[in-house]
Design a protein around this motif. Structure first.
Motif, PDB file in Angstrom:
ATOM      1  N   ASN A  58       0.810  -1.217   0.000  1.00 35.18           N
ATOM      2  CA  ASN A  58       0.000   0.000   0.000  1.00 35.18           C
ATOM      3  C   ASN A  58       0.842   1.265   0.000  1.00 35.18           C
ATOM      4  OD1 ASN A  58      -3.074  -0.434   0.289  1.00 35.18           O
ATOM      5  ND2 ASN A  58      -2.226  -1.983   1.659  1.00 35.18           N
ATOM      6  N   ASP A  59       1.732   1.389   0.979  1.00 31.14           N
ATOM      7  CA  ASP A  59       2.494   2.630   1.140  1.00 31.14           C
ATOM      8  C   ASP A  59       3.950   2.505   0.728  1.00 31.14           C
ATOM      9  OD1 ASP A  59       0.605   4.610   2.476  1.00 31.14           O
ATOM     10  OD2 ASP A  59       0.349   2.864   3.762  1.00 31.14           O
ATOM     11  N   ASP A 110      -0.447  -3.924 -10.155  1.00 32.31           N
ATOM     12  CA  ASP A 110       0.479  -4.800  -9.440  1.00 32.31           C
ATOM     13  C   ASP A 110       1.589  -3.990  -8.786  1.00 32.31           C
ATOM     14  OD1 ASP A 110      -0.861  -7.124 -10.071  1.00 32.31           O
ATOM     15  OD2 ASP A 110       0.255  -7.443 -11.927  1.00 32.31           O
ATOM     16  N   ARG A 111       1.873  -4.307  -7.529  1.00 34.37           N
ATOM     17  CA  ARG A 111       2.907  -3.620  -6.772  1.00 34.37           C
ATOM     18  C   ARG A 111       3.810  -4.659  -6.092  1.00 34.37           C
ATOM     19  NH1 ARG A 111      -0.501   1.440  -4.128  1.00 34.37           N
ATOM     20  NH2 ARG A 111      -2.269   1.342  -5.564  1.00 34.37           N
ATOM     21  N   VAL A 112       5.040  -4.265  -5.840  1.00 32.76           N
ATOM     22  CA  VAL A 112       6.025  -5.148  -5.213  1.00 32.76           C
ATOM     23  C   VAL A 112       6.490  -4.512  -3.906  1.00 32.76           C
ATOM     24  CG1 VAL A 112       8.323  -6.176  -5.440  1.00 32.76           C
ATOM     25  CG2 VAL A 112       6.807  -6.046  -7.431  1.00 32.76           C
ATOM     26  N   ALA A 113       6.634  -5.338  -2.870  1.00 28.95           N
ATOM     27  CA  ALA A 113       7.130  -4.832  -1.583  1.00 28.95           C
ATOM     28  C   ALA A 113       7.985  -5.898  -0.926  1.00 28.95           C
ATOM     29  CB  ALA A 113       5.971  -4.436  -0.671  1.00 28.95           C
ATOM     30  N   ASN A 114       8.769  -5.481   0.052  1.00 27.15           N
ATOM     31  CA  ASN A 114       9.586  -6.426   0.821  1.00 27.15           C
ATOM     32  C   ASN A 114       8.765  -7.140   1.877  1.00 27.15           C
ATOM     33  OD1 ASN A 114      12.215  -4.158   0.489  1.00 27.15           O
ATOM     34  ND2 ASN A 114      12.391  -6.280  -0.152  1.00 27.15           N
ATOM     35  N   THR A 115       9.249  -8.303   2.276  1.00 30.18           N
ATOM     36  CA  THR A 115       8.690  -9.037   3.409  1.00 30.18           C
ATOM     37  C   THR A 115       9.838  -9.384   4.360  1.00 30.18           C
ATOM     38  OG1 THR A 115       8.998 -11.299   2.581  1.00 30.18           O
ATOM     39  CG2 THR A 115       7.078 -10.083   1.763  1.00 30.18           C
ATOM     40  N   CYS A 116       9.490 -10.002   5.468  1.00 29.65           N
ATOM     41  CA  CYS A 116      10.504 -10.382   6.462  1.00 29.65           C
ATOM     42  C   CYS A 116      11.556 -11.319   5.864  1.00 29.65           C
ATOM     43  CB  CYS A 116       9.844 -11.067   7.658  1.00 29.65           C
ATOM     44  SG  CYS A 116       8.546 -10.087   8.451  1.00 29.65           S
TER      45      CYS A 116
END
Length: 486
Positions: A58-59, A110-116
């Protein structure tokens, strides 16, 4: 006022058409820009950990097609040319669309983000040419996170980050429809550029030439918290630490005085996972119920995930000889009531940089930020930092380099007097060295894969923790063999 019955015929016809057209435009705009199509589901919990969304798209998300083409448009800004995102030391499984630790979610587009998982999936190889083995919840000692952060900002600041250049590159990989082409050209690309440039202020300390590079496998965790969660101005503190392992978290028990993070600045696994996820999101969760449900899943998964077994043969007779040596030299801190609690700095003698990055006032403010979001957790410890946590040693074989700042390459080096430990080496090569219990850190291949580490630089000191360093060589060999079994 003119009543509808007296409106001209053309107006009676046009008004419904305008309303219908407006509704269609609103629906298209909602579907193409705002609608959350939901996170992908995974039957395998390990796959969910590696690729599942935590809501950061989202952000903090980057539009997928911009993310896709950045290394091709800006190869000169990669830390190692010619290999795309692999230049940052990410783990990337064959056949996967994105590296481990990156999620894809459609929120309008479509968006990409980091995860743990970007920081908490380890890799190792037993032979130079084999495919790396990935270990979920292990420390990603190959990831150059600082270089990745700078890459995004540096790309956005470059004049080439414009619609003409990016759209031409996107067209080589994707056949976008008219609406998406217009959206990317006139909205998504300009907004992404503006958003990334605005992050530059929070990343200021990553550009300081008086600070050493974090290098592969490290971050400056509490400064990230200060500058991203509580939005403090940049100060002069610098305390990089290794990526930690996050398996078997049930071993931490706050009721027994256990603390988490290297300096003991957090109370429990739930708090650590929430704070880490909020840091990745960079904002309050859009859907708090979904966010907390995912946190609950992560806590349960990581509490019950066992440490990985040592993958090489172990000399059981030699390991048995090492057990009493461990009990005499190591167990007082690492297998006792003291394990998981803070050992005073003057007793352990390691680099103090990490402690100086955080304090009671920062903890109070960070806890307030999270509480104001309506999220309840034990949170960060509102007290001065005095030392470092005596670590549990489960899976210690995979947690090289050692000490909180990763300044000692192998367990064999850790059993060497501090003055004789390597002053410089290469971090980030994933070929394992079973003899020294750690990764290969010297040679052409290590240099090509890794980043230089100099223990004489600020925050990188390798002094302290001199327990077991005076043992005879035969005893050290037995102790190392036993440590492989933990």
């Amino acid at each position: 006022m003119t009543t509808p019955s007296r409106w001209p015929r053309w107006l009676k016809i046009a008004l419904p058409l305008v309303l219908i057209l407006g509704a269609v435009v609103a629906l298209v705009a909602y579907n193409r820009f705002l609608r959350d199509y939901g996170a992908a589901s995974f039957a395998d919990p390990a796959e969910r950990f590696k690729y599942g969304s935590i809501g950061a798209e989202n952000d903090a998300g980057i539009p997928y097609w911009i993310f896709h083409v950045l290394p091709r448009v800006f190869p000169d800004k990669l830390p190692k040319p010619g290999i795309g995102y692999a230049a940052f030391g990410v783990n990337w499984e064959q056949g996967q669309e994105l590296p481990v630790g990156f999620s894809k979610r459609r929120i309008g587009f479509d968006r990409v983000a980091n995860t743990c998982a970007a920081c908490h999936v380890a890799s190792y190889r037993t032979q130079p040419e084999e495919t790396p083995t990935l270990v979920v919840a292990g420390p990603n000692h190959t990831l150059d996170l600082e270089a990745f952060f700078r890459f995004l900002v540096d790309c956005a600041r470059d004049p080439r980050f414009n619609a003409d250049t990016l759209m031409a590159e996107i067209a080589l990989s994707a056949d976008l429809d008219l609406i998406d082409r217009l959206a990317y050209r006139y909205l998504i690309i300009p907004i992404t550029k503006k958003t990334l440039i605005e992050r530059e202020g929070q990343f200021q300390w990553l550009y300081r030439h008086d600070f050493p590079e974090w290098g592969r496998g490290r971050d400056d965790a509490m400064n990230l918290t200060k500058y991203f969660m509580i939005r403090w101005p940049m100060d002069d503190s610098f305390g990089p630490t290794d990526m930690p392992s996050v398996w078997n978290l049930k071993k931490y028990d706050p009721e027994r005085g256990h603390r988490m993070n290297f300096a003991g600045d957090s109370h429990d696994p739930y708090s650590v996972i929430i704070d880490s996820a909020l840091g990745l999101m960079g904002a309050e969760p859009k859907n708090q119920r979904d966010f907390l449900a995912h946190i609950d899943w992560l806590v349960d998964y990581l509490k019950n995930l066992p440490a990985p077994a040592y993958p090489f043969p172990v000399d059981s007779a030699l390991a048995a000889q090492g057990k009493p040596l461990f009990d005499a030299n190591c167990a007082a801190c690492h297998a006792s009531a003291r394990t998981g609690t803070v050992v005073p700095l003057d007793e352990i003698g390691t680099d103090r940089g990490r402690i100086d990055t955080w304090g009671e006032r920062a903890a109070v403010e960070a806890n307030k930020v999270v509480k104001d979001m309506g999220i309840e957790r034990a949170g960060l410890v509102e007290a001065p930092l005095t030392g470092y946590v005596a670590q549990f040693l489960d899976g210690i074989w995979l947690r090289a380099p050692y000490l909180h700042n990763g300044s000692v390459p192998t367990l064999a080096d850790l059993l060497t007097p501090p003055a004789q430990r390597p002053q410089s080496f290469w971090r980030g090569y994933d070929l394992y060295d079973p003899a020294r219990v750690g990764f290969v850190v010297q040679g052409v291949d290590a240099q090509q894969a890794g980043t230089a580490f100099d223990t004489r630089l600020r925050g990188n000191g390798n002094a302290g923790h001199d327990f077991g360093t005076t043992l005879p060589d035969a005893d050290k060999a037995a102790l190392l063999e036993y440590l492989k079994t933990l």
